[in-house]
Design a protein around this motif. Structure first.
Motif, PDB file in Angstrom:
ATOM      1  N   PHE A  11       0.868  -1.190   0.000  1.00 42.66           N
ATOM      2  CA  PHE A  11       0.000   0.000   0.000  1.00 42.66           C
ATOM      3  C   PHE A  11       0.897   1.231   0.000  1.00 42.66           C
ATOM      4  O   PHE A  11       1.883   1.283   0.737  1.00 42.66           O
ATOM      5  CB  PHE A  11      -0.890   0.045   1.251  1.00 42.66           C
ATOM      6  N   SER A  12       0.548   2.228  -0.812  1.00 46.71           N
ATOM      7  CA  SER A  12       1.205   3.530  -0.652  1.00 46.71           C
ATOM      8  C   SER A  12       0.293   4.631  -1.184  1.00 46.71           C
ATOM      9  O   SER A  12      -0.721   4.341  -1.840  1.00 46.71           O
ATOM     10  CB  SER A  12       2.576   3.572  -1.332  1.00 46.71           C
ATOM     11  N   GLY A  13       0.665   5.865  -0.879  1.00 47.40           N
ATOM     12  CA  GLY A  13      -0.185   6.980  -1.282  1.00 47.40           C
ATOM     13  C   GLY A  13       0.593   8.269  -1.467  1.00 47.40           C
ATOM     14  O   GLY A  13       1.705   8.419  -0.970  1.00 47.40           O
ATOM     15  N   THR A 112       8.893  14.349  13.206  1.00 47.66           N
ATOM     16  CA  THR A 112       9.676  15.483  12.689  1.00 47.66           C
ATOM     17  C   THR A 112       8.935  16.217  11.574  1.00 47.66           C
ATOM     18  O   THR A 112       9.082  17.425  11.438  1.00 47.66           O
ATOM     19  CB  THR A 112      11.060  15.027  12.182  1.00 47.66           C
ATOM     20  N   GLN A 113       8.123  15.485  10.778  1.00 44.31           N
ATOM     21  CA  GLN A 113       7.419  16.202   9.705  1.00 44.31           C
ATOM     22  C   GLN A 113       6.437  17.218  10.286  1.00 44.31           C
ATOM     23  O   GLN A 113       6.318  18.333   9.775  1.00 44.31           O
ATOM     24  CB  GLN A 113       6.691  15.226   8.781  1.00 44.31           C
ATOM     25  N   PHE A 114       5.765  16.852  11.380  1.00 46.53           N
ATOM     26  CA  PHE A 114       4.849  17.803  12.017  1.00 46.53           C
ATOM     27  C   PHE A 114       5.636  19.012  12.524  1.00 46.53           C
ATOM     28  O   PHE A 114       5.251  20.162  12.298  1.00 46.53           O
ATOM     29  CB  PHE A 114       4.073  17.157  13.170  1.00 46.53           C
ATOM     30  N   PRO A 149       6.175   1.183   0.065  1.00 42.21           N
ATOM     31  CA  PRO A 149       7.245   1.920  -0.606  1.00 42.21           C
ATOM     32  C   PRO A 149       7.055   3.425  -0.418  1.00 42.21           C
ATOM     33  O   PRO A 149       6.001   3.966  -0.764  1.00 42.21           O
ATOM     34  CB  PRO A 149       7.090   1.524  -2.083  1.00 42.21           C
ATOM     35  N   VAL A 150       8.058   4.062   0.149  1.00 43.25           N
ATOM     36  CA  VAL A 150       8.004   5.522   0.378  1.00 43.25           C
ATOM     37  C   VAL A 150       9.412   6.094   0.267  1.00 43.25           C
ATOM     38  O   VAL A 150      10.392   5.352   0.295  1.00 43.25           O
ATOM     39  CB  VAL A 150       7.469   5.872   1.798  1.00 43.25           C
ATOM     40  N   GLY A 151       9.477   7.407   0.175  1.00 45.60           N
ATOM     41  CA  GLY A 151      10.760   8.103   0.266  1.00 45.60           C
ATOM     42  C   GLY A 151      11.193   8.161   1.731  1.00 45.60           C
ATOM     43  O   GLY A 151      10.404   7.927   2.650  1.00 45.60           O
TER      44      GLY A 151
HETATM   45  N1  TRP Z   1       2.268  10.793   4.418  1.00 49.31           N
HETATM   46  C1  TRP Z   1       2.616  10.451   3.058  1.00 49.31           C
HETATM   47  C2  TRP Z   1       3.416  11.622   2.470  1.00 49.31           C
HETATM   48  O1  TRP Z   1       3.299  12.726   2.866  1.00 49.31           O
HETATM   49  C3  TRP Z   1       1.407  10.162   2.217  1.00 49.31           C
HETATM   50  C4  TRP Z   1       0.658   8.985   2.740  1.00 49.31           C
HETATM   51  C5  TRP Z   1      -0.552   9.006   3.379  1.00 49.31           C
HETATM   52  C6  TRP Z   1       1.063   7.634   2.664  1.00 49.31           C
HETATM   53  N2  TRP Z   1      -0.939   7.749   3.686  1.00 49.31           N
HETATM   54  C7  TRP Z   1       0.025   6.885   3.282  1.00 49.31           C
HETATM   55  C8  TRP Z   1       2.192   6.992   2.174  1.00 49.31           C
HETATM   56  C9  TRP Z   1       0.108   5.497   3.418  1.00 49.31           C
HETATM   57  C10 TRP Z   1       2.267   5.612   2.308  1.00 49.31           C
HETATM   58  C11 TRP Z   1       1.231   4.864   2.923  1.00 49.31           C
HETATM   59  O2  TRP Z   1       4.139  11.407   1.567  1.00 49.31           O
END
Ligand code: TRP
Ligand code: AMP
Length: 339
Positions: A11-13, A112-114, A149-151
Motif C-alpha cells: 500500500f502507498s499513497g 519530525t514532519q509535524f 514503498p516511500v521516500g
Molecule cells: N504521508 C505520506 C506523504 O506525505 C502520504 C501517505 C498518506 C502515505 N498515507 C500513506 C504513504 C500510506 C504511504 C502509505 O508522503
C-alpha cells in the motif's frame, strides 16, 4: 523484518496537494510501478491527508485527478493494481479514529514532519495535521499491508504505524494487525532541491526552478537542469568524492535513478566530467524519460470522466478489502454493530 503470517500486500499513497515532482516520481511512483505484478498492490491518492492544510475546493478534485493521471501515465495498470482516492472509502477515517485512541500524544510530539510543517506556528495548525500519522497508519493497516514503498521522509511515519499495530495487538490481546515494513531503497530516496542541495525537493517550495514537475515540458526540464546549482569542481573520479557535495551528489543520484543504475556506475561513465558535459547529458536523459509521461498525463487529463471511472472502480475494490477488516476491528474493540 517482514511479518510472514500475512499475505504480502503493498500500500502507498501521495497527497494531491500540488503538482507531482521528480521527487514523487523517483522516490515513489516509479517504484510503485516496479512492485506491480510482484505482489498485490494498492495505490491511493490521499485527499483526506491533503486537507490537513488548506486546499482550494475548486482545485482539490482536479489535483486528485492529476495525481491519478501521474500514476497511470507512469505505468500503473488498473487491472493489476487497485487505484483509488482515499475519501471514497470511508473506512480510512473510521479506522483513523480508532487509532487516534491507540496512539499516544507523546508519539505524535516526536514526529519530525509535524515539527517542520508546524514550525513556530504549532498553535495555529489544524488538529488534523497533528493526527495525520494515525490516519496514515489506518490507510496502511486497513488493508493489512505488509510493504509500504516511500521516500526517506516517510520512514518515521511507517515506524509509527508499527507502534500503533503493536500497541493495538497488545492492548486487545490479538495479533490482528501486521508489522509493516517500509520499503526505502535505491538511489532516489531523497531527491534534493535544484537550487539548494540541503533541502528536499517538494511540491511547495517557493521557486519553480528548484523542482522538476512531472508536467514540465522538454524545454523546461532542460532549462532547470542547466541552471541547477552546483559547486565549481568537476565530477570526482569515485563516488566517495561526492561526500560533502550535496548538489553534485543529488544530480548524480537523479541520473542514476532515471537510468536504473547506481551512482557508482554514473561516476564510472563520467569520471572527472565538467558540468558543461554532465548537465546536458542529465537534461537529455530526463527529457527522454519524463516527457512521454508528461504527454500521457496531459492526454489523460483531457478526459477527466475516464479518470473518475477508474477511481470509482478502484474504490469499490478497495472497500471490498477494507470493510471486513474494519468490522473485525470494531468487534475486537467492542463497538456494537447490528450487522
Ligand atoms: N504521508 C505520506 C506523504 O506525505 C502520504 C501517505 C498518506 C502515505 N498515507 C500513506 C504513504 C500510506 C504511504 C502509505 O508522503
Ligand atoms: P507527498 O508529496 O508528500 O505526498 O509524498 C508522496 C511520496 O513521494 C512519499 O513516498 C514521499 O516520500 C515521496 N517523495 C516526496 N518528495 C520526495 C523527494 N524529494 N525525494 C524522494 N521521495 C520523495
Amino acid at each position: 523484518m517482514t511479518d510472514t503470517t500475512f499475505t504480502p500486500r503493498v500500500f502507498s499513497g501521495i497527497k494531491p496537494s500540488g503538482g507531482l515532482t521528480l521527487g514523487n516520481y523517483l522516490g515513489a511512483i516509479k517504484r510503485f510501478v516496479g512492485m506491480q505484478g510482484q505482489m498485490e498492490t494498492i495505490y491511493c491518492v490521499v485527499d483526506m491527508h491533503a486537507i490537513t492544510v488548506w486546499q482550494d475546493p475548486k482545485e482539490l478534485a482536479n489535483m486528485t485527478r492529476e495525481v491519478a493521471a501521474g500514476y497511470l501515465a507512469a505505468g500503473l495498470d488498473p487491472s493489476q493494481s487497485i487505484l483509488f482516492n482515499q475519501s471514497q472509502v470511508a473506512a480510512h477515517a473510521e479506522l483513523g479514529w480508532v487509532f487516534n485512541c491507540v496512539a499516544r500524544v507523546g508519539w505524535m510530539n516526536r514526529m519530525t514532519q509535524f515539527k517542520d510543517k508546524a514550525g513556530s506556528n504549532a498553535e495555529k495548525v489544524s488538529l488534523g495535521l497533528y493526527a495525520y500519522p494515525s490516519l496514515m497508519a489506518a490507510d496502511i493497516l486497513l488493508y493489512h499491508a505488509t510493504h509500504v514503498p516511500v521516500g526517506e521522509d516517510q520512514k518515521q511515519h511507517v515506524e509509527l504505524t508499527r507502534d500503533i499495530a503493536a500497541k493495538f495487538n497488545h492492548d486487545y490481546k490479538t495479533d490482528f494487525f501486521p508489522m509493516t515494513t517500509p520499503v526505502i531503497e535505491g538511489p532516489a530516496m531523497r531527491i534534493m532541491n535544484l537550487r539548494d542541495g540541503t533541502k528536499k525537493m517538494s511540491k511547495s517550495g517557493e521557486s519553480d526552478m528548484e523542482r522538476i514537475n512531472m508536467t514540465d515540458d522538454a524545454d523546461k526540464i532542460a532549462k532547470k537542469f542547466k541552471k541547477a546549482k552546483t559547486d565549481p569542481e568537476p565530477l570526482p573520479e569515485t563516488v566517495e568524492g561526492l561526500a560533502d557535495r550535496p548538489e553534485a551528489r543529488n544530480l548524480v543520484e537523479i541520473y542514476a535513478a532515471l537510468d536504473d543504475t547506481t551512482p557508482e556506475a554514473v561516476i564510472a561513465q563520467y569520471p572527472g566530467a565538467g558540468w558543461g558535459t554532465f548537465k546536458p547529458a542529465l537534461a537529455d536523459l530526463a527529457v527522454a524519460k519524463l516527457a512521454p509521461i508528461s504527454e500521457e498525463m496531459a492526454r489523460l487529463m483531457d478526459d477527466p470522466a475516464e479518470i473518475d471511472r477508474i477511481l470509482a472502480a478502484g474504490s469499490d475494490k478497495a472497500r471490498a478489502i477494507a470493510e471486513p477488516i474494519l468490522k473485525k476491528t470494531y468487534d475486537i474493540v467492542g463497538l456494537l454493530r447490528s450487522s
